[in-house]
Design an enzyme around this catalytic site. Structure first.
Site, short mmCIF file in Angstrom:
data_model
loop_
_atom_site.label_atom_id
_atom_site.label_comp_id
_atom_site.label_asym_id
_atom_site.label_seq_id
_atom_site.Cartn_x
_atom_site.Cartn_y
_atom_site.Cartn_z
N SER A 98 -4.62 -5.42 -11.53
CA SER A 98 -5.85 -5.59 -10.84
C SER A 98 -6.78 -4.46 -11.17
CB SER A 98 -5.19 -5.42 -9.43
OG SER A 98 -6.41 -5.89 -8.41
N ASP A 144 -13.16 -7.55 -8.55
CA ASP A 144 -12.29 -6.55 -9.38
C ASP A 144 -11.69 -7.00 -10.41
OD1 ASP A 144 -10.22 -8.08 -8.06
OD2 ASP A 144 -9.11 -6.66 -7.48
N ASP A 151 -8.68 -8.28 -11.57
CA ASP A 151 -8.12 -9.65 -11.75
C ASP A 151 -8.57 -10.61 -10.64
OD1 ASP A 151 -7.08 -8.43 -9.29
OD2 ASP A 151 -5.00 -9.40 -9.41
N GLU A 188 -9.70 -7.42 4.47
CA GLU A 188 -9.66 -5.75 4.33
C GLU A 188 -11.10 -5.33 4.21
OE1 GLU A 188 -5.27 -4.11 3.34
OE2 GLU A 188 -6.01 -5.90 1.87
N ASN A 206 -11.75 -3.59 1.72
CA ASN A 206 -11.74 -3.60 0.20
C ASN A 206 -12.26 -4.97 -0.30
OD1 ASN A 206 -9.26 -5.00 0.05
ND2 ASN A 206 -8.09 -3.53 -0.03
N ARG A 256 -1.25 7.66 9.74
CA ARG A 256 -0.17 6.93 9.40
C ARG A 256 0.50 7.46 8.29
NH1 ARG A 256 -1.93 3.76 5.12
NH2 ARG A 256 -0.08 2.29 5.14
N PRO A 257 1.82 7.34 7.89
CA PRO A 257 2.36 7.90 6.79
C PRO A 257 2.09 6.88 5.44
CG PRO A 257 3.88 6.71 8.32
CD PRO A 257 2.59 6.97 9.11
N SER A 258 1.99 7.59 4.32
CA SER A 258 1.96 6.63 3.21
C SER A 258 3.21 6.01 3.10
CB SER A 258 1.60 7.34 1.84
OG SER A 258 1.61 6.83 0.81
N ARG A 303 -1.96 9.93 6.11
CA ARG A 303 -3.37 9.53 5.84
C ARG A 303 -3.91 9.73 7.20
NH1 ARG A 303 -3.56 7.78 0.94
NH2 ARG A 303 -1.77 7.03 0.06
#
Length: 565
Positions: A75, A290, A292, A394, A396, A525-527, A534
């Site tokens: 990607s 992006d 892909d 999202e 992104n 939140r945990p990664s 994060r």
């Protein structure tokens, strides 16, 4: 004994697997983990993993009795990386229940261990490997040169399951491969040509049904597209001459380094123009794909700098939601109100806590149902599938629209009825537009090409300038930070990751900080992959968002004993 003979791997199959696997030893000292994006790493480390995912894809095909997809791509990662992901029969991502098996397969230390693992798994899942199984895996790869040898490894993995067939679809976008898997399992022709034809036919249909008063308003025009020097730009170029009322200038189409200073990920994170763009593009709609082509973002270039005004996935989602709400209103009247139709389709919008608060407020003011899920496409997609029409995107730029089979069936029937009784009515036009939208958008997965065409069709439908879309709402300033911790499992969350459950007291401390700021919002939140927590913060000014984020970082450090931040 009879049951065992049905589910056990026969000796010929076992020997065949052992022989093939012995040629693909995993790299020493590395541990692979199958995430939302499958496996990704430096391409030189992936041969054994891709071979083993060929095995997994073939087994999944045997178990489901369906065609499975295997895509070789990394990607938006740098060109020297590569990766592999599996597409399930629906065209969506690999079932979460198979992810632990993918992890175990990729990390088996040798051929003997690998075959023992497969034997155990096929018995547990009642998968029959008797040498006469039927399985098909569609293979695709992006433009990375490393994809050629990795594709061969995937083919050998598939062939190691006797009776399994590998069908090479060539260099394709990730969404194209997912679309092909979905189409094949629905009994639809699944070539790249069929993909283009469905997109073009649906796009032209939407243009044919633009309201008369908007046909001359800001229609079409010029669009500059950043192809990220990847497969998406090359594929879009095939469509440019066939698109009505739209002039597309595709740049970064393979003459530079993949994802280097280009692409949706770069533009969305850095908020500057990609290579090949500059002040001369001011006033033109600009789009970035992006590597892909499963993400897209729009942007507007400044006339005197390399800065941009970003139109991210939140705003794409808002445009789609506004349009779909309008069409449903024409068809059956507002949701939750009585209308001439006894059927009230349920429209839902799905976001994560990372969605900008201004977008969520805008959607709620439209009267739409907005729900949050934990971070990750698999959660968004699963929730969106619960609605008659479910939209997720999202920030992104990755997202899509899902239409339920029952709603599409009802829509087809409604279209036939209206065609004979009220052809040309607002109700009939709305029906046609909704059906065309369901075919234009890629319901298997986020797709930059189909998403781009739908955005362009809707802007023409609305008669909107690019600037009007940009000003739909104004994002709240935000800040993202991360804190390194000794153990990320020490923090747990609830309510779609918006509330800290453990350690006790941290959420109350965060709430106290949030209360100090106008339009303050913050969550931690945990990664999922590293010992990092994060932190995301929003407020009415950038300075306030920065201060809120930094103050919460200190709280995380205090409560979790972070190593550094």
């Amino acid at each position: 004994m009879e049951e065992e003979s049905i589910t056990a791997m026969n000796q010929q199959q076992r020997s065949h697997l052992l022989h093939a696997s012995s040629r693909f030893s995993p790299p020493l000292g590395l541990k692979f983990s199958y995430g939302t994006a499958g496996f990704r790493a430096d391409a030189s480390l992936l041969e054994s993993t891709v071979f083993r995912m060929g095995i997994l894809a073939a087994l999944r095909s045997v178990q489901t009795g369906s065609t499975i997809g295997l895509m070789i791509t990394a990607s938006h990662n740098k060109e020297s990386d590569n990766g592999v992901k599996v597409a399930d029969p629906s065209g969506g991502m690999l079932s979460q229940s198979w992810e632990p098996f993918a992890d175990a397969l990729s990390n088996a230390p040798d051929a003997q261990s690998l075959v023992q693992l497969i034997e155990f798994f096929v018995r547990k899942e009642s998968i029959s490997l008797d040498g006469v199984c039927k399985a098909e895996v569609l293979l695709g790869r992006d433009t990375r040169s490393s994809g050629v040898s990795l594709l061969e490894a995937a083919k050998e993995g598939i062939a190691s399951i006797m009776g399994a067939k590998a069908t090479d679809m060539g260099v394709v976008t990730t969404p194209q491969l997912h679309w092909m898997v979905r189409a094949k399992n629905k009994g639809i022709e699944a070539s790249e040509y069929n993909y283009y034809e469905q997109l073009l036919t649906s796009f032209r249909c939407l243009l044919d049904y633009i309201p008369e008063g908007n046909k001359s308003k800001n229609a079409g025009g010029k669009v500059a597209v950043d192809g990220a020097d990847g497969v998406g730009g090359q594929k879009l170029e095939k469509l440019t001459s066939k698109l009505n009322n739209l002039t597309i200038n595709v740049r970064n189409c393979g003459d530079g380094v993949l994802n280097e200073g280009v692409g949706a990920d770069y533009v969305q994170k850095e908020k500057v123009v990609p290579r090949g763009f500059g002040p001369a593009d001011a006033g033109i709609r600009c789009v970035s794909l992006d590597g892909d082509a499963d993400r897209l973002v729009y942007f507007c270039v400044s006339s005197n700098s390399n800065n941009i005004e970003l139109v991210d996935g939140d705003k794409i989602l808002s445009l789609f939601a506004l349009y779909l709400k309008e069409q449903l209103g024409l068809l059956v009247g507002p949701q939750n109100e009585k209308s001439n139709s006894s059927y009230q389709p349920h429209l839902g919008v799905v976001q994560t806590a990372y969605a900008n608060g201004a977008s969520t407020d805008y959607l709620k003011k439209l009267g739409l149902e907005v729900v949050l899920t934990p971070t990750g496409v698999k959660y968004l997609h699963e929730k969106a599938a619960e609605y008659d029409i479910g939209i997720y995107f999202e920030a992104n730029g990755h997202g899509t629209i899902l239409f339920s089979d029952s709603f599409l069936s009802w829509l087809e029937t409604r279209n036939k009825d209206l065609s004979s009784t009220s052809k040309g009515s607002d109700q009939h036009k709305a029906t046609v537009r909704l059906l065309a939208t369901s075919k234009l958008i890629n319901q298997a997965v986020g797709d930059a090409l189909s998403g781009f065409l739908l955005v362009e069709a809707i802007l023409q439908h609305m008669g909107w300038t690019f600037q009007k879309w940009i000003e739909l709402y104004h994002d709240l300033p935000s800040k993202q930070l991360k804190v390194k911790v000794a153990d990320r499992t020490a923090i747990s969350t609830a309510n779609a990751e918006t509330v800290v459950v453990n350690p006790v007291g941290l959420q109350e401390a965060i709430d106290s900080e949030i209360a100090k700021y106008s339009h303050g919002r913050c969550f931690v939140r945990p990664s999922g992959t590293e010992d990092v927590v994060r932190v995301y913060a929003e407020a009415s000014t950038q300075e306030a968002a920065d201060n809120l984020a930094h103050s919460v970082v200190k709280l995380v450090d205090q409560y979790l004993g972070a190593s550094n931040s």
